[in-house]
Design a protein around this motif. Structure first.
Motif, PDB file in Angstrom:
ATOM      1  N   TRP A   1      -4.126  -0.739  -6.119  1.00 24.07           N
ATOM      2  CA  TRP A   1      -4.809  -0.004  -5.051  1.00 24.07           C
ATOM      3  C   TRP A   1      -6.175  -0.629  -4.777  1.00 24.07           C
ATOM      4  O   TRP A   1      -6.526  -0.879  -3.631  1.00 24.07           O
TER       5      TRP A   1
ATOM      6  N   THR B   1       2.439   1.653  -3.377  1.00 27.55           N
ATOM      7  CA  THR B   1       1.455   2.082  -4.380  1.00 27.55           C
ATOM      8  C   THR B   1       1.074   3.536  -4.174  1.00 27.55           C
ATOM      9  O   THR B   1       1.003   4.306  -5.135  1.00 27.55           O
ATOM     10  N   TRP B   2       0.823   3.917  -2.931  1.00 27.27           N
ATOM     11  CA  TRP B   2       0.483   5.318  -2.637  1.00 27.27           C
ATOM     12  C   TRP B   2       1.611   6.234  -3.096  1.00 27.27           C
ATOM     13  O   TRP B   2       1.369   7.268  -3.733  1.00 27.27           O
TER      14      TRP B   2
ATOM     15  N   PHE C   1       0.826  -1.203   0.000  1.00 25.29           N
ATOM     16  CA  PHE C   1       0.000   0.000   0.000  1.00 25.29           C
ATOM     17  C   PHE C   1       0.864   1.258   0.000  1.00 25.29           C
ATOM     18  O   PHE C   1       0.634   2.177  -0.779  1.00 25.29           O
TER      19      PHE C   1
END
Length: 103
Positions: free
Chosen positions: A82, A24-25, A21
């Motif tokens: 996501w 990806t963020w 996460f």
């Protein structure tokens, strides 16, 4: 400056999904800075595991213009990852800067 505060929860929390996460963020933030003139974001995690982030844009107009941006494959792939990682994102707040007392 325009700011959007997000809240999200991982669908299947683990150290691995948390790391994915964050990666990806970070990738999405870098892409939006590079391609859509975003100013960046900050990501936080509460003691309950829930993530909060705020994204910064020069103005609401620049943010709205980004919606018309034709995404490149790398962005589409990150958004799919996501969607695999998170429950639907909640927008907690969106608004314009009135005073900056950060420095």
């Amino acid at each position: 400056m325009y700011c959007i505060v997000y809240r999200f929860k991982l669908s299947d929390p683990s150290k691995d999904t948390e790391a994915r996460f964050v990666e990806t963020w970070s990738g999405i933030t870098d892409y939006l800075k590079r391609e859509c003139d975003a100013l960046g974001s900050r990501l936080h995690q509460g003691s309950d595991g829930v993530f909060f982030a705020y994204a910064q844009w020069p103005s609401i107009e620049v943010f709205e213009r980004s919606a018309a941006h034709e995404p490149k494959l790398e962005f589409v792939e990150m958004r799919l990852d996501w969607a695999d990682l998170c429950e639907p994102t909640e927008i907690v707040f969106a608004g314009s800067l009135l005073a900056d007392l950060s420095s």
